[in-house]
Design a protein around this motif. Structure first.
Motif, PDB file in Angstrom:
ATOM      1  N   VAL A  78       0.834  -1.204   0.000  1.00 61.33           N
ATOM      2  CA  VAL A  78       0.000   0.000   0.000  1.00 61.33           C
ATOM      3  C   VAL A  78       0.867   1.252   0.000  1.00 61.33           C
ATOM      4  CG1 VAL A  78      -1.779   1.279   1.256  1.00 61.33           C
ATOM      5  CG2 VAL A  78      -1.870  -1.207   1.165  1.00 61.33           C
ATOM      6  N   PHE A  79       1.913   1.261   0.809  1.00 59.10           N
ATOM      7  CA  PHE A  79       2.783   2.438   0.879  1.00 59.10           C
ATOM      8  C   PHE A  79       3.415   2.758  -0.481  1.00 59.10           C
ATOM      9  CE2 PHE A  79       3.844   2.041   5.703  1.00 59.10           C
ATOM     10  CZ  PHE A  79       2.547   2.397   5.994  1.00 59.10           C
ATOM     11  N   VAL A  80       3.804   1.726  -1.223  1.00 63.35           N
ATOM     12  CA  VAL A  80       4.489   1.923  -2.495  1.00 63.35           C
ATOM     13  C   VAL A  80       3.512   2.313  -3.597  1.00 63.35           C
ATOM     14  CG1 VAL A  80       5.750   0.743  -4.340  1.00 63.35           C
ATOM     15  CG2 VAL A  80       6.434   0.427  -1.951  1.00 63.35           C
ATOM     16  N   ASN A  81       2.339   1.678  -3.611  1.00 60.30           N
ATOM     17  CA  ASN A  81       1.425   1.854  -4.735  1.00 60.30           C
ATOM     18  C   ASN A  81       0.482   3.040  -4.582  1.00 60.30           C
ATOM     19  OD1 ASN A  81       1.777  -0.586  -6.690  1.00 60.30           O
ATOM     20  ND2 ASN A  81       1.847  -1.484  -4.645  1.00 60.30           N
ATOM     21  N   SER A  82       0.194   3.453  -3.366  1.00 60.76           N
ATOM     22  CA  SER A  82      -0.776   4.540  -3.197  1.00 60.76           C
ATOM     23  C   SER A  82      -0.195   5.888  -3.600  1.00 60.76           C
ATOM     24  CB  SER A  82      -1.255   4.590  -1.741  1.00 60.76           C
ATOM     25  OG  SER A  82      -2.066   3.480  -1.475  1.00 60.76           O
ATOM     26  N   LYS A  83       0.917   6.257  -3.004  1.00 61.05           N
ATOM     27  CA  LYS A  83       1.638   7.506  -3.302  1.00 61.05           C
ATOM     28  C   LYS A  83       0.856   8.777  -2.997  1.00 61.05           C
ATOM     29  CE  LYS A  83       4.501   5.395  -6.896  1.00 61.05           C
ATOM     30  NZ  LYS A  83       5.640   5.189  -5.994  1.00 61.05           N
ATOM     31  N   SER A  84      -0.287   8.635  -2.310  1.00 64.49           N
ATOM     32  CA  SER A  84      -1.043   9.837  -1.943  1.00 64.49           C
ATOM     33  C   SER A  84      -1.688   9.677  -0.570  1.00 64.49           C
ATOM     34  CB  SER A  84      -2.121  10.128  -2.993  1.00 64.49           C
ATOM     35  OG  SER A  84      -3.017   9.030  -3.124  1.00 64.49           O
ATOM     36  N   LEU A  85      -1.066   8.873   0.291  1.00 68.51           N
ATOM     37  CA  LEU A  85      -1.614   8.639   1.620  1.00 68.51           C
ATOM     38  C   LEU A  85      -1.563   9.921   2.446  1.00 68.51           C
ATOM     39  CD1 LEU A  85      -0.088   5.134   2.404  1.00 68.51           C
ATOM     40  CD2 LEU A  85      -2.515   5.690   2.512  1.00 68.51           C
ATOM     41  N   SER A  86      -2.688  10.256   3.060  1.00 69.43           N
ATOM     42  CA  SER A  86      -2.716  11.455   3.894  1.00 69.43           C
ATOM     43  C   SER A  86      -2.991  11.111   5.360  1.00 69.43           C
ATOM     44  CB  SER A  86      -3.789  12.427   3.396  1.00 69.43           C
ATOM     45  OG  SER A  86      -5.080  11.848   3.486  1.00 69.43           O
ATOM     46  N   SER A  87      -3.624   9.963   5.623  1.00 65.36           N
ATOM     47  CA  SER A  87      -3.982   9.605   6.998  1.00 65.36           C
ATOM     48  C   SER A  87      -3.755   8.113   7.223  1.00 65.36           C
ATOM     49  CB  SER A  87      -5.449   9.963   7.267  1.00 65.36           C
ATOM     50  OG  SER A  87      -5.859   9.482   8.532  1.00 65.36           O
ATOM     51  N   ILE A  88      -2.975   7.779   8.264  1.00 61.15           N
ATOM     52  CA  ILE A  88      -2.674   6.379   8.570  1.00 61.15           C
ATOM     53  C   ILE A  88      -2.873   6.151  10.066  1.00 61.15           C
ATOM     54  CG2 ILE A  88      -0.957   4.542   8.465  1.00 61.15           C
ATOM     55  CD1 ILE A  88       0.453   6.120   6.288  1.00 61.15           C
ATOM     56  N   LYS A  89      -3.712   5.164  10.403  1.00 58.71           N
ATOM     57  CA  LYS A  89      -3.945   4.791  11.794  1.00 58.71           C
ATOM     58  C   LYS A  89      -3.587   3.323  11.951  1.00 58.71           C
ATOM     59  CE  LYS A  89      -7.713   8.148  12.209  1.00 58.71           C
ATOM     60  NZ  LYS A  89      -9.145   8.365  12.548  1.00 58.71           N
ATOM     61  N   ILE A  90      -2.442   3.048  12.573  1.00 55.52           N
ATOM     62  CA  ILE A  90      -1.945   1.679  12.683  1.00 55.52           C
ATOM     63  C   ILE A  90      -1.489   1.396  14.114  1.00 55.52           C
ATOM     64  CG2 ILE A  90      -1.366   1.229  10.276  1.00 55.52           C
ATOM     65  CD1 ILE A  90       1.410   2.321  10.774  1.00 55.52           C
ATOM     66  N   ASP A  91      -2.353   1.670  15.081  1.00 54.27           N
ATOM     67  CA  ASP A  91      -2.047   1.371  16.474  1.00 54.27           C
ATOM     68  C   ASP A  91      -1.942  -0.137  16.686  1.00 54.27           C
ATOM     69  OD1 ASP A  91      -2.166   4.048  17.055  1.00 54.27           O
ATOM     70  OD2 ASP A  91      -4.226   4.001  17.784  1.00 54.27           O
ATOM     71  N   ASP A  92      -1.141  -0.529  17.692  1.00 55.62           N
ATOM     72  CA  ASP A  92      -1.038  -1.938  18.094  1.00 55.62           C
ATOM     73  C   ASP A  92      -0.711  -2.852  16.918  1.00 55.62           C
ATOM     74  OD1 ASP A  92      -1.850  -1.747  21.001  1.00 55.62           O
ATOM     75  OD2 ASP A  92      -3.631  -0.885  20.070  1.00 55.62           O
ATOM     76  N   THR A  93       0.301  -2.492  16.154  1.00 57.63           N
ATOM     77  CA  THR A  93       0.723  -3.308  15.011  1.00 57.63           C
ATOM     78  C   THR A  93       2.247  -3.479  15.033  1.00 57.63           C
ATOM     79  OG1 THR A  93       1.015  -1.412  13.529  1.00 57.63           O
ATOM     80  CG2 THR A  93      -1.186  -2.419  13.611  1.00 57.63           C
ATOM     81  N   PRO A  94       2.766  -4.495  14.315  1.00 58.78           N
ATOM     82  CA  PRO A  94       4.223  -4.699  14.274  1.00 58.78           C
ATOM     83  C   PRO A  94       4.923  -3.881  13.190  1.00 58.78           C
ATOM     84  CG  PRO A  94       3.116  -6.552  13.227  1.00 58.78           C
ATOM     85  CD  PRO A  94       2.034  -5.639  13.749  1.00 58.78           C
ATOM     86  N   VAL A  95       4.405  -2.695  12.870  1.00 62.55           N
ATOM     87  CA  VAL A  95       5.081  -1.828  11.913  1.00 62.55           C
ATOM     88  C   VAL A  95       6.485  -1.517  12.439  1.00 62.55           C
ATOM     89  CG1 VAL A  95       4.146   0.284  12.964  1.00 62.55           C
ATOM     90  CG2 VAL A  95       4.880   0.300  10.576  1.00 62.55           C
TER      91      VAL A  95
END
Length: 436
Positions: free
Chosen positions: A175-192
Motif C-alpha cells: 500500500v505504501f508503495v502503490n498509493s503515493k497519496s496517503l494522507s492519513s494512517i492509523k496503525i495502532d497496536d501493530t508490528p510496523v
C-alpha cells in the motif's frame, strides 16, 4: 399479463434479491394493489442515474447489493466508482466474535473491479490472528490502489501483534508503495517497523498529514524522527512516550514544517519499574509551541504513582491530561504549577487525601481550563465550591461523582448543587453511582 419485471444475476451469491412465491407473483400482477406497485417499480427504474446513485449511498452494503440485482441499470449504478471510495473490511472469526464478516466473494469482487477506486479504507478485525492475517492478505493484493486514508482497527488485542512482522511489513509496503497519496494512517497496536516507515516516507512524504501509531514496539525514535524530518505537511501525530524526543520536537518545529495541530502521547507502563522514563527539555517544548502556538498536546497516563518522577518538573505546554490510574497529590500540585495551557483534566483516582489545595492551585494558574473530571478522589465541599467559583462559567464540562465530595462545616451535599450551579451559570448536579 406478461411479467415485465426482470432481474439481473449479481456477481455475488449473497446478494440475490428475495424470491417471491407463485401465489405472491399472482397477487402482485393480478390485483389493483399489485398494479400500482408495478407502476412504482417501473417509475423507480426510470430514475436518473445520479438520483439512484444518491439513494445507493445511503443504503447498507447488503441492501445496496440486493438492489443491484433488480435490473441492469441498477447493477451499473452499483459499480459506479463513487460508491467504492470508502469501504470498511470487517474480518471476524465465528469462534471469537458475534459480528459478521465481509463476504469473501464480495472481497474478491472489490479487489478485481474496484481496487483502484478505493480511497478511504479501514480494516476492522477481532482478536484472532486469523482475522489479522486475512487483513494482511487483502492489503497485499491492493497493487492498483490510490488510497488516501488507511486504518487498521483491532476490536480486541492481540490481533495484528500476533502476525509475523515480515508478513505485516510486506503487506503494508504494498500500500505504501502503490498509493503515493496517503494522507492519513492509523496503525495502532501493530508490528510496523522502521524500514516500513522509510518506505512510507519515500513514497508519501508530500501528502501525509496524520500518523497514529501508538503501541508499535518495533518503531524506534529514529524511525519516527525520519517521518518528522521528511513529512513537512504532518499536522497530527499520535505515539508512545518512549518514541518522543527533543530531536523529534525540534524537527516538528523547523521552518519547513507546517503548524502541528494535534500531538497525542500515550505514557504507558505495564509493570512498575520496568521502564525508566526520560525527561523532555523545556527548550524543546518551547520551540514546538513557538512554531505551532495552537497545537493541542494530549497526554494519556497509565502509570503507577512511583513512576511519575520525570514529568512536569518544569513548565510543560500540555493541553489535555488523562490519568487512567491513581495519581499522587504531589503530581497534581506540579500540574497546577507547570501546566499553564491546560484545557482539560481527568483524574481516575487519587486516594483518601483531600485535593482542595491542588484544585485551587489549578484554578488559579490554569486560566484555559474548561473541563474537569474526578473519579475515586476526595475534595471537601468548601474546597470544591472555591474551585468552581474561581473557574466560573468557562468550566463548560464538570463531572464529579457524589462520593468524591466530603461535607464540611460550611456546606453539605444538599447545598452543593445549588451553590455550584450559581457559579457555573447553569444547572449542575454531581454524578450518581448506579444502583444496579
Amino acid at each position: 399479463m406478461k411479467r415485465i419485471r426482470r432481474t439481473v444475476k449479481t456477481e455475488n451469491p449473497i446478494l440475490q434479491a428475495p424470491q417471491r412465491s407463485k401465489k405472491q407473483k399472482t397477487f402482485f400482477y393480478g390485483s389493483a394493489f399489485g398494479k400500482s406497485h408495478l407502476q412504482t417499480l417501473m417509475d423507480w427504474g426510470t430514475l436518473p442515474l445520479h438520483v439512484v446513485l444518491h439513494i445507493f449511498q445511503f443504503l447498507p452494503l447488503v441492501d445496496r447489493a440486493r438492489a443491484s440485482s433488480v435490473c441492469r441499470r441498477w447493477n451499473e449504478v452499483f459499480h459506479i466508482p463513487d460508491l467504492w471510495r470508502k469501504f470498511e473490511f470487517e474480518l471476524n472469526q465465528p469462534a471469537t466474535s458475534y459480528l459478521k464478516s465481509t463476504h469473501p466473494d464480495l472481497i474478491q469482487q472489490i479487489i478485481k473491479r474496484h481496487a483502484d477506486d478505493l480511497q478511504y479504507v479501514s480494516f476492522k478485525v477481532d482478536s484472532s490472528t486469523e482475522s489479522a492475517e486475512a487483513a494482511c492478505d487483502i492489503l497485499s493484493q491492493l497493487v492498483n490502489c490510490s488510497i488516501k486514508t488507511l486504518g487498521l482497527i483491532s476490536t480486541a488485542k492481540p490481533s495484528f501483534m500476533n502476525v509475523s512482522k515480515a508478513h505485516f511489513a510486506s503487506a503494508l509496503t504494498v500500500v505504501f508503495v502503490n498509493s503515493k497519496s496517503l494522507s492519513s494512517i492509523k496503525i495502532d497496536d501493530t508490528p510496523v517497523d522502521d524500514p516500513s516507515l522509510k518506505v512510507l516516507v519515500a513514497n508519501n512524504s508530500d501528502t501525509l498529514k496524520l500518523l497514529k501509531m501508538s503501541s508499535c514496539p518495533h518503531v524506534s525514535p529514529a524511525g519516527i524522527l525520519c517521518v518528522a524530518d521528511q513529512c513537512h505537511g504532518l499536522r497530527e501525530l499520535a505515539l508512545n512516550y518512549y518514541i518522543l524526543s527533543d530531536e523529534l520536537l525540534l524537527a516538528l518545529s523547523s521552518e519547513k514544517h507546517v503548524n502541528l495541530e494535534h500531538l497525542r502521547i500515550d505514557v504507558v507502563s505495564e509493570n512498575p519499574g520496568q521502564i525508566e522514563f526520560h525527561t523532555i527539555k523545556k527548550q524543546s517544548w518551547d520551540a514546538l509551541v513557538k512554531h505551532s502556538p495552537k497545537v493541542n498536546i494530549v497526554m494519556y497516563f497509565f502509570l503507577y504513582e512511583e513512576e511519575f518522577d520525570a514529568f512536569f518538573r518544569e513548565e510543560t505546554p500540555v493541553t489535555h491530561l488523562y490519568f487512567g490510574r491513581a495519581v499522587s497529590k504531589a503530581m497534581l500540585g506540579r500540574i497546577g504549577m507547570n501546566c499553564p495551557r491546560l484545557v482539560e483534566l481527568v483524574v481516575c483516582a487519587n486516594g483518601l487525601q483531600p485535593l482542595d489545595d491542588e484544585l485551587i492551585c489549578i484554578a488559579e494558574r490554569c486560566k484555559n481550563l474548561t473541563a474537569m473530571g474526578l473519579g475515586e478522589c476526595e475534595v471537601t465541599c468548601r474546597g470544591f465550591i472555591e474551585f468552581v467559583k474561581m473557574c466560573g462559567g468557562r468550566l463548560t464540562q464538570l463531572s464529579i461523582m457524589e462520593e468524591v465530595l466530603i461535607p464540611d462545616n460550611d456546606y453539605n451535599l444538599d447545598q452543593i448543587h445549588s451553590e455550584v450551579s450559581k457559579h457555573l451559570g447553569r444547572m449542575w448536579f454531581p454524578d450518581m453511582m448506579p444502583t444496579w
